[in-house]
Design a protein around this motif. Structure first.
Motif, short mmCIF file in Angstrom:
data_model
loop_
_atom_site.label_atom_id
_atom_site.label_comp_id
_atom_site.label_asym_id
_atom_site.label_seq_id
_atom_site.Cartn_x
_atom_site.Cartn_y
_atom_site.Cartn_z
N ALA A 27 0.63 -1.15 -0.02
CA ALA A 27 0.00 -0.04 0.06
C ALA A 27 0.67 1.31 -0.02
O ALA A 27 0.38 2.10 -0.60
N VAL A 28 2.13 1.23 0.81
CA VAL A 28 2.95 2.16 0.89
C VAL A 28 3.62 2.58 -0.57
O VAL A 28 3.79 3.61 -1.02
N PHE A 29 3.93 1.34 -1.24
CA PHE A 29 4.37 1.70 -2.68
C PHE A 29 3.34 2.02 -3.75
O PHE A 29 3.69 2.63 -4.40
N GLU A 30 2.11 1.73 -3.40
CA GLU A 30 1.09 2.23 -4.11
C GLU A 30 0.88 3.79 -3.95
O GLU A 30 0.70 4.53 -5.10
N VAL A 31 1.19 4.23 -2.94
CA VAL A 31 1.00 5.57 -2.84
C VAL A 31 2.41 6.28 -3.43
O VAL A 31 2.10 7.63 -4.03
N VAL A 32 3.61 5.82 -3.26
CA VAL A 32 4.59 6.66 -3.74
C VAL A 32 4.69 6.57 -5.32
O VAL A 32 5.39 7.00 -5.95
N THR A 33 4.19 5.43 -5.85
CA THR A 33 4.31 5.34 -7.34
C THR A 33 3.50 6.14 -8.11
O THR A 33 2.16 6.33 -7.46
N ARG A 34 3.60 6.67 -9.20
CA ARG A 34 2.22 7.31 -10.06
C ARG A 34 1.11 6.48 -10.71
O ARG A 34 0.21 7.03 -11.21
N TYR A 35 1.52 5.26 -10.84
CA TYR A 35 0.45 4.33 -11.20
C TYR A 35 -0.25 3.49 -10.04
O TYR A 35 0.34 3.42 -9.18
N GLN A 36 -1.40 2.83 -10.51
CA GLN A 36 -1.85 1.98 -9.60
C GLN A 36 -1.55 0.79 -10.03
O GLN A 36 -1.98 0.04 -11.04
N ASN A 37 -0.98 0.02 -9.27
CA ASN A 37 -0.27 -1.33 -9.41
C ASN A 37 -1.12 -2.40 -9.78
O ASN A 37 -1.01 -2.88 -11.01
N TRP A 38 -2.25 -2.51 -9.04
CA TRP A 38 -3.23 -3.86 -9.32
C TRP A 38 -4.13 -3.42 -10.67
O TRP A 38 -4.52 -3.95 -11.43
N VAL A 39 -4.30 -1.94 -10.91
CA VAL A 39 -5.02 -1.66 -12.08
C VAL A 39 -4.28 -1.87 -13.24
O VAL A 39 -4.70 -2.62 -14.26
N GLU A 40 -2.95 -1.53 -13.39
CA GLU A 40 -1.93 -1.92 -14.35
C GLU A 40 -1.82 -3.21 -14.85
O GLU A 40 -1.81 -3.81 -15.77
N ILE A 41 -1.71 -3.96 -13.65
CA ILE A 41 -1.38 -5.34 -13.86
C ILE A 41 -2.63 -6.21 -14.44
O ILE A 41 -2.57 -6.87 -15.15
N ALA A 49 3.93 -5.36 -13.56
CA ALA A 49 3.97 -6.63 -12.70
C ALA A 49 5.33 -7.11 -12.41
O ALA A 49 5.50 -7.63 -11.10
N MET A 50 6.37 -6.92 -13.20
CA MET A 50 7.78 -7.08 -12.77
C MET A 50 8.20 -6.41 -11.79
O MET A 50 8.79 -6.94 -10.64
N ALA A 51 7.95 -4.88 -11.86
CA ALA A 51 8.41 -3.97 -10.67
C ALA A 51 7.89 -4.63 -9.25
O ALA A 51 8.59 -4.81 -8.57
N THR A 52 6.54 -4.55 -9.36
CA THR A 52 5.66 -5.12 -8.20
C THR A 52 6.31 -6.55 -7.78
O THR A 52 6.36 -6.87 -6.40
N GLY A 53 6.33 -7.47 -8.69
CA GLY A 53 6.87 -8.74 -8.09
C GLY A 53 8.23 -8.77 -7.63
O GLY A 53 8.46 -9.47 -6.50
N GLY A 54 9.10 -7.75 -7.79
CA GLY A 54 10.20 -7.56 -7.37
C GLY A 54 10.14 -6.99 -5.89
O GLY A 54 10.98 -7.67 -4.91
N LYS A 55 9.38 -6.21 -5.88
CA LYS A 55 9.21 -5.45 -4.45
C LYS A 55 8.40 -6.55 -3.50
O LYS A 55 8.67 -6.36 -2.27
N ILE A 56 7.46 -7.49 -4.10
CA ILE A 56 7.00 -8.59 -3.15
C ILE A 56 8.05 -9.42 -2.84
O ILE A 56 8.33 -9.84 -1.56
N PHE A 57 8.92 -9.76 -3.81
CA PHE A 57 10.35 -10.85 -3.39
C PHE A 57 11.24 -10.07 -2.42
O PHE A 57 11.43 -10.69 -1.45
N GLY A 58 11.38 -8.94 -2.48
CA GLY A 58 12.26 -8.11 -1.82
C GLY A 58 12.06 -8.08 -0.52
O GLY A 58 12.66 -8.20 0.38
N ILE A 59 10.35 -7.75 -0.31
CA ILE A 59 9.85 -7.63 1.17
C ILE A 59 9.97 -8.99 1.69
O ILE A 59 10.39 -9.17 3.04
N ALA A 60 9.44 -10.11 0.94
CA ALA A 60 9.57 -11.26 1.59
C ALA A 60 10.79 -11.74 2.12
O ALA A 60 11.36 -12.31 3.01
N ASN A 61 12.05 -11.44 1.07
CA ASN A 61 13.36 -11.97 1.34
C ASN A 61 13.69 -11.17 2.47
O ASN A 61 14.65 -11.82 3.59
N ILE A 62 13.73 -10.00 2.75
CA ILE A 62 14.08 -9.12 3.73
C ILE A 62 13.59 -9.82 5.20
O ILE A 62 14.20 -10.00 6.14
N PHE A 63 12.13 -10.48 5.06
CA PHE A 63 11.77 -10.95 6.20
C PHE A 63 12.18 -12.47 6.48
O PHE A 63 12.39 -12.76 7.69
#
Length: 134
Positions: A27-41, A49-63
């Motif tokens: 949701a934070v990434f959704e606010v800071v990007t100029r596009y709507q992730n899920w609408v665009e996907i 989709a690739m940029a969002t997937g990278g963010k999901i992977f990145g967050i999961a990997n950090i955890f």
């Protein structure tokens, strides 16, 4: 029975926290990007989709690192939050280091090369961030 040492309960707790944080962080990434992730996907925008997937992977990997290095849930959450802040900073640094074009605009326009680089940066930074988690 001491539930704090039950691996099933610990795993469920970690999973629940990570899913909750993932939703919040996306949701934070959704606010800071100029596009709507899920609408665009939904429209088939592969770059988003690739940029969002990278963010999901990145967050999961950090955890993943945070869970592996911390025995308590509050410590795991704190390190995960700190890692997310660093990942978010990496997003802004990427935007800053490409003054010739706007990253968000290119990704919104389905520039797959930029989407791929964005994905790789998120994934790569997550390994660097994760390696520093205690």
């Amino acid at each position: 029975m001491d539930v704090s040492h039950n691996p099933f309960i610990q795993t469920a707790a970690n999973y629940s926290v990570v899913v909750l944080f993932l939703v919040i962080f996306l949701a934070v990434f959704e606010v800071v990007t100029r596009y709507q992730n899920w609408v665009e996907i939904k429209k088939g925008n592969l770059a988003v989709a690739m940029a969002t997937g990278g963010k999901i992977f990145g967050i999961a990997n950090i955890f993943r690192y945070s869970i592996g290095q911390n025995d308590s849930l509050p410590q795991m959450m704190a390190w995960g939050l700190f890692g997310f802040v660093l990942l978010l900073a990496g997003y802004f640094i990427f935007e800053f280091l490409t003054p010739r074009f706007n990253i968000d605009e290119e990704i919104e326009n389905d520039n797959r090369a930029v989407g791929l680089i964005s994905m790789v940066i998120s994934i790569g930074l997550s390994f660097v961030i994760g390696s520093g988690i205690d």
